[in-house]
Design a protein around this motif. Structure first.
Motif, PDB file in Angstrom:
ATOM      1  N   SER A  93      39.232  40.765  37.562  1.00  0.00           N
ATOM      2  CA  SER A  93      40.294  40.820  36.564  1.00  0.00           C
ATOM      3  C   SER A  93      40.185  39.621  35.643  1.00  0.00           C
ATOM      4  N   THR A 134      42.580  49.474  33.359  1.00  0.00           N
ATOM      5  CA  THR A 134      42.378  49.314  34.799  1.00  0.00           C
ATOM      6  C   THR A 134      41.497  50.435  35.333  1.00  0.00           C
ATOM      7  N   GLN A 137      40.284  45.088  36.219  1.00  0.00           N
ATOM      8  CA  GLN A 137      41.402  45.198  35.277  1.00  0.00           C
ATOM      9  C   GLN A 137      41.161  44.194  34.150  1.00  0.00           C
TER      10      GLN A 137
END
Length: 298
Positions: A3, A47, A52
């Protein structure tokens, strides 16, 4: 799981918002052929099962003309500082000294952050081999390692930009829940849809002085399944007000009709949209006014 946050930066009208919308697969940011459309730090989220990406689509980098412009440029600086990855968007048909200044500034000031260049609008470059020359020049002059030629309009290589970004993310937990696509309240989305439709019809006459304030959203009195929305289009001069309204109110009717249809698609309900136009002189230099519209706070 990987992420991270990605700041999308560049001059006005190079296609930053179109790239964001193309990667996320949804309309996060309004798009116009005219420069200086984006006023917020637009946050969109993509996502997948393995990563993400939290995107921040910034206003175009340009000289400030008013207090709102100063805040918009400050938002760009904050987005760059907060981001893990910087995506610089360039218009392949026209790379000028301002683009070069932006690249040099990022190269000089940013350390320990991945810089990716999205060379947009390659569908307009003729002959197509010129794209390779542009990439070679950017690589040799600025030591840029990741340059992705693309067309946000046709979708060409948009998945490659996403792949390169994902490849450079760090291991980390989800920043937002899996089902998030953006972080905006409903009033913001509605106001931006209306502003986009105003842009489509009066931009040449009123380039930058338009704002929209959604004053009320409520169920219909007779039909609770209908959504009744009251919104005000704000301009800076009385003659601009006349332009937005049009002869016998025709232009405002067209703007309202187009906005209503898109809002209905977004809400999945019938909408009654009531628009009015109001003059607030020099509102872009008045934080007490543009703060009401959310500018500077999102």
């Amino acid at each position: 799981m990987k992420s991270g946050t990605v700041a999308i930066i560049g001059k006005p009208n190079v296609g930053k918002s179109t790239i964001l919308n193309a990667i996320t697969g949804s309309k996060i940011s309004i798009v116009s052929k005219h420069p200086a459309t984006t006023r917020f730090r637009i946050i969109g989220v993509k996502t997948t099962d393995s990563y993400q990406i939290v995107f921040v689509d910034t206003p175009g980098i340009e000289k400030t003309r008013n207090r709102l412009g100063e805040i918009m440029q400050n938002n760009i600086t904050a987005a760059i500082e907060d981001a893990d990855i910087i995506v610089i968007v360039l218009d392949a048909t026209h790379i000028d000294s301002e683009d070069e200044r932006i690249i040099q500034q990022i190269n000089t000031k940013i350390r320990n952050k991945k810089i990716i260049v999205a060379l947009n609008k390659i569908d307009r470059v003729k002959p197509r081999t010129e794209v390779l020359s542009i990439i070679d020049r950017l690589t040799s002059h600025y030591n840029l390692k990741e340059i992705v030629p693309c067309s946000a309009l046709t979708g060409e290589n948009i998945s490659e930009i996403e792949r390169v970004i994902a490849e450079n993310l760090s291991e980390g937990e989800l920043i937002f829940p899996k089902d998030y696509t953006d972080t905006f309240p409903q009033t913001y989305k509605i106001s931006e849809i209306i502003r986009e439709k105003v842009f489509e019809h009066v931009y040449q006459e009123i380039p930058h002085s338009i704002a929209v304030e959604v004053e009320e959203i409520k169920p219909g009195d007779k039909n609770p399944d209908m959504v009744v929305i009251t919104a005000t289009i704000v301009v800076e001069k009385d003659n601009q007000k006349k332009i937005v309204i049009g002869k016998n109110g025709e232009k405002l009717k067209i703007i309202g009709s187009k906005a209503r249809r898109e809002i209905e698609l977004m809400l999945g309900k019938k909408v009654y949209l009531q628009l009015r136009v109001k003059t607030i002189e020099k509102w872009r230099d008045r934080p007490d006014i543009f703060g009401r519209f959310g500018y500077g706070s999102i």
